[in-house]
Design an enzyme around this catalytic site. Sequence first.
Site, PDB file in Angstrom:
ATOM      1  N   LYS A 184       0.860  -1.180   0.000  1.00 53.22           N
ATOM      2  CA  LYS A 184       0.000   0.000   0.000  1.00 53.22           C
ATOM      3  C   LYS A 184       0.896   1.230   0.000  1.00 53.22           C
ATOM      4  O   LYS A 184       1.857   1.311   0.766  1.00 53.22           O
ATOM      5  CB  LYS A 184      -0.917   0.018   1.218  1.00 53.22           C
ATOM      6  CG  LYS A 184      -1.947   1.148   1.152  1.00 53.22           C
ATOM      7  CD  LYS A 184      -2.912   1.098   2.318  1.00 53.22           C
ATOM      8  CE  LYS A 184      -2.261   1.536   3.602  1.00 53.22           C
ATOM      9  NZ  LYS A 184      -3.182   1.524   4.742  1.00 53.22           N
ATOM     10  N   SER A 200      -2.344   1.556  17.994  1.00 57.26           N
ATOM     11  CA  SER A 200      -2.102   1.034  16.654  1.00 57.26           C
ATOM     12  C   SER A 200      -1.434   2.097  15.785  1.00 57.26           C
ATOM     13  O   SER A 200      -1.804   3.272  15.839  1.00 57.26           O
ATOM     14  CB  SER A 200      -3.430   0.614  16.019  1.00 57.26           C
ATOM     15  OG  SER A 200      -3.264   0.314  14.650  1.00 57.26           O
TER      16      SER A 200
END
Length: 329
Positions: free
Chosen positions: A67, A300
């Site tokens: 990505k 995260s």
Amino acid sequence: MLILTAEDIKKVFNMKDAIEADKEAFEIYSKGQSEVPLRTNIKVEKYNGSSLFMPGYVKQIDSLGIKIVSVFPENIKKGLPAVPAKMILLDGKTGDVCSIMDGTYLTKLRTGASAGAATDVLARKDSKIGALIGTGGQAFCQLEALLVTRDLDVVKVYSRNREKVLNFVKNANAKLSSYNTKIVAAETSDEAIEDADVITVVTTSTKPVFDGRKIKKGAHINGVGSFMEHMQEIDEHTIINCDKAFVDSKEAVLNESGDFIIPIKKGLISKEKVNGELGEVIGKVLKGRETDEEITLFKSVGIAVQDVVTAYKIYKRALEKGIGQNIEL
């Protein structure tokens, strides 16, 4: 090669699907069943931007990909996404590209799902009050993830821009009415987190955006916005005093997240403050919440295994349903 737009993805994959995909991805990662190098961050100082390259390989689904996601805040002034991205998915059996899909929506979906997964695993089952700090491009999926995983009566939303908060709340109440949750605007971050059972913070702030001393016992906090070492959206009191802290990736968070790097450099905590990875809790290697009084934290920064697993499942679902455009190069 299948080309999938954001609208194509929405036709075949919802937030509940994404949360299950993230759970699988986190468990795969924590079991060492994927190859996920740290992202490469190329700064584009001339335009106050940066481009991140996130490759990953997951053997058990014969899939790999990369990505490319950029963070160009000035794009907003041009009417363009501040975080444009594309996902390139490869067939692990041949090494050839099988799909290119919109990475901007994929990022929103899987990032929201990460907090959703953590909330489902770590938050109290009887959670009724939610708080969301941040109303940027990631915020809507973060809110939806909270509503999918817990039956909340109310979610209080705050950001520094009052107008954005009011517009966000109006839009969210309209689009998420099926959840029967009251979404309201908070005047301050203190008001937002007061009595909150679940708190999600999604900003790129370099200074803490709430006062951790105001967090109630038994709350769960998701920190999903800051992803560089100079960013610090979670205050040090919260990091120091939470009962359990879990992350998506120890390696990534301890190398990239200012929320942990800054207090470690100050000597306020050690790396051992991180109890483990969420994937270890999902895989029952570690215990998550053990009492109703514990304050739990999930941090995260996003890892490529989430993108590869989620993109693979989207691709397979799109093939089954005949969604997307096939092209030959």
